[in-house]
Structure formats: C-alpha cells, structure tokens
Design a protein around this motif. Structure first.
Motif, short mmCIF file in Angstrom:
data_model
loop_
_atom_site.label_atom_id
_atom_site.label_comp_id
_atom_site.label_asym_id
_atom_site.label_seq_id
_atom_site.Cartn_x
_atom_site.Cartn_y
_atom_site.Cartn_z
N ARG A 25 0.80 -1.42 0.32
CA ARG A 25 -0.07 -0.11 -0.39
C ARG A 25 0.47 0.95 -0.14
O ARG A 25 0.42 2.39 -0.72
N ASP A 26 1.98 1.41 0.73
CA ASP A 26 2.44 2.51 0.76
C ASP A 26 3.32 2.44 -0.74
O ASP A 26 3.57 3.44 -1.14
N MET A 28 2.16 1.98 -3.43
CA MET A 28 1.11 2.60 -4.58
C MET A 28 0.94 4.49 -3.73
O MET A 28 0.87 4.37 -4.99
N ASP A 29 1.42 4.13 -2.76
CA ASP A 29 0.78 5.15 -2.34
C ASP A 29 1.42 6.33 -2.80
O ASP A 29 1.29 7.49 -3.46
N ARG A 30 2.63 6.26 -3.11
CA ARG A 30 4.03 6.93 -2.91
C ARG A 30 4.75 6.72 -4.58
O ARG A 30 4.78 8.22 -4.98
N GLY A 32 1.47 6.13 -6.95
CA GLY A 32 0.46 6.60 -7.73
C GLY A 32 -0.43 5.79 -8.70
O GLY A 32 -1.03 5.60 -10.02
N ASP A 34 -2.70 2.84 -8.97
CA ASP A 34 -3.56 2.63 -9.60
C ASP A 34 -4.60 1.03 -9.32
O ASP A 34 -5.40 0.69 -8.23
N GLN A 36 -2.65 -2.93 -8.85
CA GLN A 36 -1.44 -3.66 -8.28
C GLN A 36 -1.80 -5.20 -8.57
O GLN A 36 -2.57 -6.13 -7.22
N ASP A 62 -7.48 -3.69 0.24
CA ASP A 62 -7.49 -2.29 -0.81
C ASP A 62 -7.71 -2.53 -1.51
O ASP A 62 -7.92 -3.87 -2.18
N ARG A 64 -7.21 -1.68 -4.98
CA ARG A 64 -6.27 -1.34 -5.45
C ARG A 64 -5.90 -2.68 -5.77
O ARG A 64 -4.90 -2.82 -6.94
#
Length: 243
Positions: A25-26, A28-30, A32, A34, A36, A62, A64
């Motif tokens: 999750r980290d 994907m957040d860092r 962008g 959308d 995975q 999540d 995503r």
C-alpha cells in the motif's frame, strides 16, 4: 492510470521487512499505482495452495489489489482445486490471472509439465505471468503457440535475454512482455519498443522485492511517446486482464 502487473505480497527469505500488506500500500501511494497485481511469496517459494489462501485473506485490505493465483506445475491437482475454490462466486473480480515461477517450481518452460500448467490456466480463462530468464523468453512463446487460446506474459522480458524478445514476439501473437529487472541494462526498453511496438509491453515492478522507482526510471529513460505511455502503463493490462 498506472497498473503494476508484476508484484508480490509476503515475507521474502532475505533479510528484508516486506511481510506486511502495508508495504504494498505504501508503494502504491508513493508512486500513484492505481492497481497492483500481486502473488504470494509463500505460494511461489514454499507452498502454492497455502500461499494462495493466505493472499485471499489479504486482498480485501485495499481495493487497488488484484490477485495472481500461483500454479505449481508439479501439483496440478492442487492447482485445479485452488482455481475451483478461489474463482468461485465473486472470486474472478479479485483473482485476475495466474503466476508460474519456472525456477522455484523447478519446471523449465520447455517441459511438458509447464505446457500442462498453462493449458490448465487457459482452461480457466486466466492470463498467465511466467518468470522468464535468458532464452526461456523464446521457449514461452513456443508454449503459447502450442496451447490454443493461451495468453502469457513474460515476466522480466527474459531479463538478460531481452535481445530475443523480437524473435519471441514473432513466434506467437499471444505473448506479452513485462521488463522489470533488478539489474536493468540501459536502452533495452526503447530497443524492444522500436522493434515490436508498444502493444505487447506492460508496466511491472517486482515489488515488494524491488522498489517501484526502478521500473519507473527505466520507462522514463525510454522516453515514451504519449501513445506508448498510455498503452504500456494501463491499456494493454486492462485488455489482457479485463480490469
């Protein structure tokens, strides 16, 4: 939109703190990301059925995340049971493909066992990401050509075998390529693009083993056109995996 088609979840056997789904999750957040597509390290390295079920418990963490069900060519009866159980009901909304690691399963891509595994995933309508290295990228194209309806994605784009990608692409029109690699050589993505075009390439990171910045940097160095970027970063993955 950014879709990572080659990622993992779970603890590696290295001295690395990458067991928590929070690491995915980290990342994907860092960066962008959308969507995975993840497979379980436990399933790849140790026990496919146990790892697949462990990942099934993590996927709801999540929206995503999408699952890649690991198939061990040495345990096809167990793989069929996994497919029947995990794809039942709304499972196909979470599990979008299959993953086969040719080295950890000790099953060379050119063997009948690998072809049987891809026949199984094809029977269930799943695109299959296969670990390729060196000349095995061509072997995978040959398997795709022999299995009616197969759709395979060459993980790592053969790594050191990347100069053989145009040959592999010529051997089958049902093989795609994903070029993440821990030791990438300069200019390989642009070299491949100029020979096969953008419609057979996809973005993948090998997270959580490798930080997504490595893959993103390699594509940035390829100086993609807007059309190439759109195809590679999401359109091709959306078409192949139905996401």
């Amino acid at each position: 939109m950014l879709i990572d088609v080659h990622a993992h979840w779970g603890p590696w056997f290295f001295s690395m703190d990458v067991a928590s789904i929070g690491v995915n999750r980290d990342g994907m957040d860092r960066f962008g990301i959308d969507l995975q597509l993840v497979s379980a390290i436990e399933a790849i390295v140790y026990d496919a059925p146990a790892g697949n079920r462990s990942l099934a418990e993590q996927l709801p963490a999540d929206p995503r995340l999408r699952g890649m069900l690991v198939v061990d060519p040495r345990r096809l009866d167990a793989a069929r049971a996994d497919l029947d159980e995990l794809l039942a009901g709304d499972g196909r909304s979470r599990w979008v493909g299959a993953k086969i690691h040719s080295e950890y399963s000790r099953t060379p891509i050119s063997t009948p066992a690998m072809q049987a595994a891809i026949e199984l995933t094809t029977e269930y309508g799943l695109p299959t990401l296969v670990h390729t290295w060196g000349d095995t990228v061509v072997d995978l194209a040959d398997v795709a050509a022999r299995v009616p309806g197969a759709r395979v994605l060459a993980g790592h784009m053969g790594a050191s075998g990347w100069p053989r990608v145009p040959e592999a692409a010529d051997r089958s029109d049902r093989i795609w390529f994903e070029p993440c690699w821990s030791a990438p050589e300069a200019n390989r993505i642009r070299w491949v693009l100029d020979r096969i075009g953008p419609d057979r390439l996809m973005f993948g990171t090998d997270a959580t083993l490798i930080d997504p910045s490595v893959a993103l940097g390699a594509f940035e160095a390829a100086e993609l056109t807007p059309a190439e970027h759109e195809a590679i970063m999401h359109l091709n993955a959306q078409a192949l995996f139905g996401i």
